[in-house]
Design a protein around this motif. Structure first.
Motif, PDB file in Angstrom:
ATOM      1  N   ILE A 158      30.053  40.231  45.110  1.00  0.00           N
ATOM      2  CA  ILE A 158      29.498  38.894  45.362  1.00  0.00           C
ATOM      3  C   ILE A 158      28.056  39.028  45.852  1.00  0.00           C
ATOM      4  CG2 ILE A 158      29.739  36.755  46.668  1.00  0.00           C
ATOM      5  CD1 ILE A 158      32.702  37.359  46.925  1.00  0.00           C
ATOM      6  N   HIS A 162      25.057  34.522  43.147  1.00  0.00           N
ATOM      7  CA  HIS A 162      26.375  34.069  42.688  1.00  0.00           C
ATOM      8  C   HIS A 162      26.893  32.967  43.608  1.00  0.00           C
ATOM      9  CE1 HIS A 162      26.895  38.325  40.840  1.00  0.00           C
ATOM     10  NE2 HIS A 162      26.445  37.468  39.932  1.00  0.00           N
ATOM     11  N   PHE A 163      26.729  33.194  44.876  1.00  0.00           N
ATOM     12  CA  PHE A 163      27.194  32.257  45.895  1.00  0.00           C
ATOM     13  C   PHE A 163      26.504  30.898  45.719  1.00  0.00           C
ATOM     14  CE2 PHE A 163      28.767  32.642  50.564  1.00  0.00           C
ATOM     15  CZ  PHE A 163      29.625  31.584  50.341  1.00  0.00           C
ATOM     16  N   LEU A 248      34.765  32.879  43.146  1.00  0.00           N
ATOM     17  CA  LEU A 248      33.925  34.083  43.140  1.00  0.00           C
ATOM     18  C   LEU A 248      34.748  35.329  42.847  1.00  0.00           C
ATOM     19  CD1 LEU A 248      31.636  33.249  46.200  1.00  0.00           C
ATOM     20  CD2 LEU A 248      30.944  33.393  43.803  1.00  0.00           C
TER      21      LEU A 248
END
Length: 307
Positions: A158, A162-163, A248
């Motif tokens: 992660i 991406h978050f 995720l």
């Protein structure tokens, strides 16, 4: 203190009081504790009016007795005769927002005639802001840190971008759903005008809507989110952290939830429990009533728009 006696203080105890709720404490218990603190303080002030220090200025026994008689009070009004003047059942206190067991932060109470203001804020459905902490890599049966770990997964894949991508998609989905429920085309002029006026409230008061969500701190596996939302509740926020972990391709559970703003009140206005005495409570009520008065026109406009 502005009020000089218990009766004047009692008359001043009208309005909104903003307190800080710690985690693992119930709103109902805080309500009881606040009422007890207020009544205890009022009764102590009431008793002090009858227990004045007696300092004789003579050594003559006859004159001493006469001074004592002259300074006596009507025993019919004495606290030891009629009991405490201020009883907990006489004080009406209601909350404007309800925070769950694991949630800390800003909590509003309406005191006496202020219960109407508390109800007005509650029915106006003002937005709230939260700071939520979570941890990737573990899922619990309750979704919170006090639950039993039921699943473990990797989290090192992660990355911050991406978050941010997932959070932006979730925010956009909520905004789209908000317009769809209102029957308004997102590409129309009406949608633009409504958005320019401020957050749109959903017709359904039980449907949680996220107006804004962003990550303000990420040091894997721990992260902190800041969320602006409406119609939320603790279980929903905990489930939101779990959903983010799944999206995720990992797992996550919540470790802390703090309400940092409710309507026009934030943590700077919240009174800690160790400061719950008459002087601080009266000052807090005056401050909160002033904030409400300054923003009354905005609340009324929002209330009319919701009808």
């Amino acid at each position: 203190m502005v009020a000089q006696n218990a009766a004047a203080m009692w008359n001043a105890l009208r309005g909104i009081v903003c307190v800080y709720k710690p985690a693992e404490a119930s709103v109902r218990k805080l309500r009881r504790d606040l009422i007890m603190k207020i009544c205890k303080g009022l009764n102590e002030v009431d008793e002090n009016q009858y227990y004045r220090p007696f300092k004789p200025h003579t050594s003559n026994a006859t004159e001493l007795i006469q001074q004592s008689v002259d300074r006596s009070v009507d025993l019919r009004d004495h606290p030891l005769v009629y009991g405490p003047k201020f009883d907990e059942l006489d004080l009406s206190l209601s909350w404007s927002n309800f925070l769950g067991w694991n949630t800390s932060g800003v909590l509003l109470f309406g005191l006496r005639s202020g219960t109407q203001s508390a109800r007005y804020i509650r029915e106006n459905r003002s937005s709230r802001a939260y700071r939520i902490k979570g941890v990737f890599g573990q899922a619990t049966d309750t979704g919170f840190k006090n639950g039993k770990v039921v699943e473990r997964s990797t989290w090192r894949h992660i990355k911050p971008f991406h978050f941010d991508k997932i959070l932006s998609a979730m925010q956009a989905a909520h905004q789209k759903k908000m317009f769809e429920m209102s029957g308004i085309d997102m590409q129309s002029q009406l949608a633009y005008e409504l958005a320019a006026q401020g957050p749109i409230r959903p017709i359904n008061s039980k449907l949680p809507i996220i107006y804004g969500i962003k990550c303000i701190d990420y040091e894997g596996p721990e992260f902190t989110l800041e969320i602006q939302c409406i119609n939320e509740y603790e279980t929903y926020l905990v489930g939101l952290i779990h959903e983010i972990g799944v999206r995720l391709h990992s797992t996550a559970h919540c470790t802390a939830i703090k309400c940092i703003r409710h309507s026009y009140f934030n943590l700077d206005h919240a009174l800690l429990s160790r400061h719950w005495d008459l002087k601080n409570i009266l000052q807090n009520i005056r401050m909160c009533n002033r904030i409400l008065a300054e923003n009354e026109h905005v609340l009324k406009q929002t209330s009319i728009a919701l009808r």
